[in-house]
Write an enzyme that holds these catalytic residues in place. Structure first.
Site, short mmCIF file in Angstrom:
data_model
loop_
_atom_site.label_atom_id
_atom_site.label_comp_id
_atom_site.label_asym_id
_atom_site.label_seq_id
_atom_site.Cartn_x
_atom_site.Cartn_y
_atom_site.Cartn_z
N ARG A 1 0.83 -1.19 0.03
CA ARG A 1 0.08 0.10 0.06
C ARG A 1 0.82 1.27 0.10
O ARG A 1 1.89 1.13 0.50
CB ARG A 1 -0.86 -0.02 1.18
N CYS B 1 -6.38 -2.24 8.96
CA CYS B 1 -6.65 -1.45 10.43
C CYS B 1 -6.92 0.01 10.21
O CYS B 1 -7.70 0.56 10.48
CB CYS B 1 -5.91 -2.08 11.61
N ASP C 1 -4.33 -11.66 10.76
CA ASP C 1 -5.45 -12.39 10.10
C ASP C 1 -5.14 -13.49 9.30
O ASP C 1 -6.06 -14.15 8.95
CB ASP C 1 -5.85 -11.15 9.12
N HIS D 1 -17.13 6.07 42.81
CA HIS D 1 -18.68 6.24 42.48
C HIS D 1 -18.67 7.66 42.03
O HIS D 1 -18.10 8.67 42.58
CB HIS D 1 -19.15 6.28 43.94
N GLY E 1 -22.71 -9.49 11.20
CA GLY E 1 -21.45 -9.47 12.04
C GLY E 1 -20.98 -8.23 12.42
O GLY E 1 -21.79 -7.29 12.42
N ILE F 1 -19.71 -10.72 4.90
CA ILE F 1 -19.95 -11.91 5.41
C ILE F 1 -18.60 -12.63 5.84
O ILE F 1 -18.43 -13.81 5.96
CB ILE F 1 -20.60 -12.83 4.32
N GLY F 2 -17.59 -12.05 6.28
CA GLY F 2 -16.58 -12.59 6.85
C GLY F 2 -15.39 -12.09 5.92
O GLY F 2 -15.50 -11.48 4.93
P1 FAD Z 1 -3.74 -6.13 7.73
O1 FAD Z 1 -4.02 -5.17 8.87
O2 FAD Z 1 -4.75 -6.67 6.77
O3 FAD Z 1 -2.17 -5.85 7.06
C1 FAD Z 1 -1.51 -6.59 6.13
C2 FAD Z 1 -0.75 -5.70 5.12
O4 FAD Z 1 -0.13 -6.50 4.35
C3 FAD Z 1 -1.81 -4.88 4.36
O5 FAD Z 1 -1.37 -3.65 4.44
C4 FAD Z 1 -1.41 -5.41 2.99
O6 FAD Z 1 -1.49 -4.28 1.87
C5 FAD Z 1 0.11 -5.79 3.14
N1 FAD Z 1 0.38 -7.18 2.08
C6 FAD Z 1 -0.33 -8.08 1.83
N2 FAD Z 1 0.18 -8.91 1.13
C7 FAD Z 1 1.43 -8.12 0.82
C8 FAD Z 1 2.66 -8.48 -0.06
N3 FAD Z 1 2.53 -9.67 -0.58
N4 FAD Z 1 3.56 -7.84 -0.02
C9 FAD Z 1 3.67 -6.39 0.60
N5 FAD Z 1 2.49 -6.23 1.33
C10 FAD Z 1 1.43 -7.03 1.42
N6 FAD Z 1 -10.09 -5.38 14.46
C11 FAD Z 1 -10.25 -4.84 15.77
O7 FAD Z 1 -9.52 -5.26 16.68
N7 FAD Z 1 -11.01 -3.62 16.33
C12 FAD Z 1 -11.70 -2.90 14.97
O8 FAD Z 1 -12.22 -1.92 15.37
C13 FAD Z 1 -11.72 -3.43 14.02
N8 FAD Z 1 -12.35 -2.75 13.01
C14 FAD Z 1 -12.31 -3.16 11.60
C15 FAD Z 1 -13.32 -2.45 10.68
C16 FAD Z 1 -13.18 -3.02 9.42
C17 FAD Z 1 -14.08 -2.35 8.27
C18 FAD Z 1 -12.38 -3.98 8.85
C19 FAD Z 1 -12.32 -4.45 7.40
C20 FAD Z 1 -11.54 -4.79 9.79
C21 FAD Z 1 -11.58 -4.36 11.15
N9 FAD Z 1 -10.76 -4.85 12.35
C22 FAD Z 1 -10.82 -4.42 13.40
C23 FAD Z 1 -9.95 -6.25 11.85
C24 FAD Z 1 -8.55 -5.76 11.78
O9 FAD Z 1 -8.44 -4.70 10.85
C25 FAD Z 1 -7.48 -6.75 11.39
O10 FAD Z 1 -7.94 -7.83 12.39
C26 FAD Z 1 -6.01 -6.46 11.24
O11 FAD Z 1 -5.81 -5.28 10.42
C27 FAD Z 1 -5.19 -7.53 11.10
O12 FAD Z 1 -3.85 -7.24 11.04
P2 FAD Z 1 -2.91 -7.95 10.08
O13 FAD Z 1 -1.64 -7.09 10.51
O14 FAD Z 1 -2.95 -9.24 10.54
O15 FAD Z 1 -3.10 -7.49 8.62
P1 NAI Z 2 -18.06 -11.53 10.88
O1 NAI Z 2 -17.28 -12.98 10.88
O2 NAI Z 2 -18.04 -10.97 11.96
O3 NAI Z 2 -19.61 -11.67 10.20
C1 NAI Z 2 -20.03 -12.28 9.14
C2 NAI Z 2 -21.70 -12.60 9.28
O4 NAI Z 2 -22.09 -13.12 8.04
C3 NAI Z 2 -21.79 -13.74 10.09
O5 NAI Z 2 -22.90 -13.37 11.12
C4 NAI Z 2 -22.32 -14.99 9.20
O6 NAI Z 2 -23.17 -15.66 9.77
C5 NAI Z 2 -22.95 -14.15 8.05
N1 NAI Z 2 -22.83 -14.81 6.70
C6 NAI Z 2 -21.90 -15.42 6.45
N2 NAI Z 2 -22.29 -15.91 5.16
C7 NAI Z 2 -23.51 -15.39 4.76
C8 NAI Z 2 -24.30 -15.25 3.73
N3 NAI Z 2 -24.22 -15.99 2.47
N4 NAI Z 2 -25.65 -14.60 3.57
C9 NAI Z 2 -25.72 -14.10 4.98
N5 NAI Z 2 -25.12 -13.95 5.95
C10 NAI Z 2 -23.83 -14.66 5.79
O7 NAI Z 2 -17.48 -10.77 9.50
P2 NAI Z 2 -17.56 -9.37 9.04
O8 NAI Z 2 -18.54 -8.53 9.69
O9 NAI Z 2 -17.54 -9.16 7.58
O10 NAI Z 2 -15.97 -8.84 9.74
C11 NAI Z 2 -14.72 -9.47 9.20
C12 NAI Z 2 -13.89 -9.60 10.33
O11 NAI Z 2 -13.55 -8.31 10.70
C13 NAI Z 2 -14.37 -9.98 11.52
O12 NAI Z 2 -13.47 -11.24 12.01
C14 NAI Z 2 -14.05 -9.14 12.66
O13 NAI Z 2 -13.58 -9.72 13.87
C15 NAI Z 2 -13.21 -8.06 12.04
N6 NAI Z 2 -13.64 -6.83 12.58
C16 NAI Z 2 -13.78 -6.43 13.66
C17 NAI Z 2 -14.23 -5.28 14.19
C18 NAI Z 2 -14.11 -5.00 15.74
O14 NAI Z 2 -13.37 -5.51 16.35
N7 NAI Z 2 -14.86 -3.94 16.13
C19 NAI Z 2 -15.00 -4.49 13.33
C20 NAI Z 2 -15.10 -4.83 11.97
C21 NAI Z 2 -14.48 -6.10 11.56
#
Ligand code: FAD
Ligand code: NAI
Length: 464
Positions: free
Chosen positions: A37, A44, A311, A443, A180, A269-270
């Protein structure tokens, strides 16, 4: 010939990778981190945790201004929405965070190798035409949104979370596929800003894996805020046209199909591991049936010198889980004893009220045959929550029936994501409910609800 050599090359600069790189550098290792990127911080910081929390915060303020403030005796004129400004603020928040990581890399002398990384062989990483030698490779490439057959994402009308964070107009009707964490957080954002929101979920409940009683209560609260739920329903197709999207839905267990129309569809959906183009198969690194990099309990893959975290391996897809693993693997590489306690990883849904959980659910304890006691305390009986006007929810503590050790905790309530920290620490320290019950809590504070739930484990809550 390698262009340069390192002790550790981390591939991916998300919370797993960048934290691993910093910790390894702290331990005196020569470290590089590859990121494709244009900015550091991964999913994140760029398109996940941080931008979603910025929009949750802004939309919460908007909805307070629209209604809740009136109950405090604060009257406003007409409340308007400047979505472009809200989105610009979100971008500023993201920018400050991602440039913070660049600063930390410089401070810790971590080299950022810009481009896509590929494992070119044992101890070799290729990045955009250059090759680097290294003693250790840490795969931290994260995850990407899971696709759904028949639903083609264009990030305009049919969006993943990435497009769902970027909408430039409030949709009239937003259909969310998947009840989710992403669906509920982003569904809440757009609901608060004025969209009608329908959440379609395959299972017969929301937030699967969460304590069932808590999830049911959470659904009731979100429904009161206007989110509509269609449970036990599957989406079999979504077609975008000039006037919106038409979805075909069916009962999950079979039955007649029906159509639903939407202005925007959010597919949530995940997520699935992101390892494309990394050269895993060529390097002989084993993956499991879901494409996650296989590791042992010390994050080592089957190939010597190649490790994986975050992840792209097993476990909850959470930023703080990835960070803990990043620290642990750096320490293991440096010959120390890094370790992660998976019993004590909190999970938070940042809606309002928030949902926060740690440890076992009632369902898990029943399945394990563990005898347990439940202590529950509602926020309606907490003075501070009343003063805030935020009394939805409760604290629920599950403790071992014999030893009183806290096994799990589930909170719906104001700032639940902060309140849960006390219970995470309690689980980490193997504390009993009695330990919390006998600890002085300020409190009037929301934390008193945690103390009262701990007292309730022994049937002696004071304020209910
Ligand atoms: P990532 O953050 O996915 O980072 C991986 C990086 O590797 C990316 O920047 C990618 O570009 C890079 N990469 C991949 N392949 C290559 C390559 N071949 N060469 C170079 N670079 C590469 N988690 C929470 O705990 N709290 C939250 O509030 C939360 N909110 C979220 C909201 C959304 C909308 C989403 C989608 C996720 C959220 N998550 C949240 C989940 C969280 O973002 C992930 O669990 C976390 O980012 C995982 O960290 P990571 O380092 O494993 O991977
Ligand atoms: P999720 O796994 O939390 O939820 C996916 C939902 O989609 C589940 O309820 C599942 O039963 C449903 N589902 C699966 N297939 C389906 C289908 N075909 N039709 C309808 N429903 C279906 O995944 P989500 O919300 O996409 O988030 C992905 C990841 O990102 C999660 O693992 C979460 O931990 C992380 N994340 C964390 C946040 C936080 O910590 N606050 C915020 C946002 C994401």
């Amino acid at each position: 010939m390698a262009d340069e050599s390192f002790d550790v090359i981390v591939i991916g600069a998300g919370p797993g990778g960048y934290v691993c790189a910093i910790r390894a550098a702290q331990l005196g290792l020569k470290v590089a981190c590859v990121e494709k990127r244009p900015t550091l911080g991964g999913t994140c910081l760029n398109v996940g945790c941080i931008p979603s929390k910025a929009l949750l915060q802004s939309s919460e303020k908007f909805s307070e201004a629209k209604g809740a403030l009136a109950a405090h005796g604060i009257t406003l004129g007409e409340v308007g929405l400047d979505l472009a400004r809200m989105q610009a603020r979100k971008a500023e928040v993201v920018k400050a965070n991602v440039s913070g990581i660049e600063f930390l890399f410089k401070k810790n002398k971590v080299t950022w190798l810009k481009g896509a990384g590929r494992i070119a062989g044992p101890g070799r990483v290729a990045v955009d035409g250059s090759e680097y030698a290294t003693k250790h490779i840490v795969i931290a490439t994260g995850s990407e949104s899971m696709p759904l057959a028949g639903v083609e994402v264009d990030e305009k009308r049919i969006v993943t979370s990435t497009g769902g964070l970027e909408l430039d107009a409030v949709p009239g009707h937003l259909v969310v596929i998947g009840a989710g964490v992403i669906g509920l957080e982003l569904g809440s954002v757009w609901r608060r800003l004025g969209a009608a929101v329908t959440v379609i979920e395959y299972l017969d409940r929301i937030v699967p894996g969460t304590d069932a009683e808590t999830a049911t209560a959470f659904q009731r609260i979100l429904a009161r805020q206007g989110l509509k739920f269609k449970l036990s329903t599957k989406v079999t197709a979504a077609k975008a046209g000039p006037d919106g999207v038409t979805l075909t839905i069916e009962p999950a267990k079979g039955g007649a199909a029906a159509e639903v129309t939407a202005d925007v569809v959010l597919l949530s959906i995940g997520r699935r591991p992101h390892t494309e183009g990394l050269g895993l198969a060529e390097a002989g690194v084993a993956a499991d049936e879901r494409g996650r990099v296989r590791t042992d309990a010390r994050y080592a893959t089957n190939v010597a010198g190649i490790w994986a975290i975050g992840d792209c391996i097993t476990g909850p897809m959470l930023a703080h889980k990835a960070e803990e693993e990043g620290v642990a693997v750096a320490e293991l590489i440096a010959g120390q004893h890094g370790h992660v306690n998976y019993e004590a990883i909190p999970g938070v849904v940042y809606t309002w009220p928030e949902l926060a959980t740690v440890g076992a659910t009632e369902e898990e304890l029943k399945a394990r045959g563990t005898a347990y006691k439940v202590g529950k305390f509602p926020f309606t009986a907490n003075g501070r929550a009343r003063a805030m006007g935020s009394t939805d929810g409760f604290v629920k503590i599950l403790a071992d029936a014999e030893t009183d050790r806290i096994l799990g905790a589930h909170i719906i309530g104001p700032d639940a994501g902060t309140l849960i920290a006390e219970l995470v620490l309690a689980i980490e320290f193997k504390a009993s409910a009695e330990d919390i019950a006998r600890t002085s809590h300020a409190h009037p504070s929301l934390n008193e609800a945690v103390k009262e739930a701990a007292l309730a484990v022994d049937g002696r809550a004071l304020h209910i």
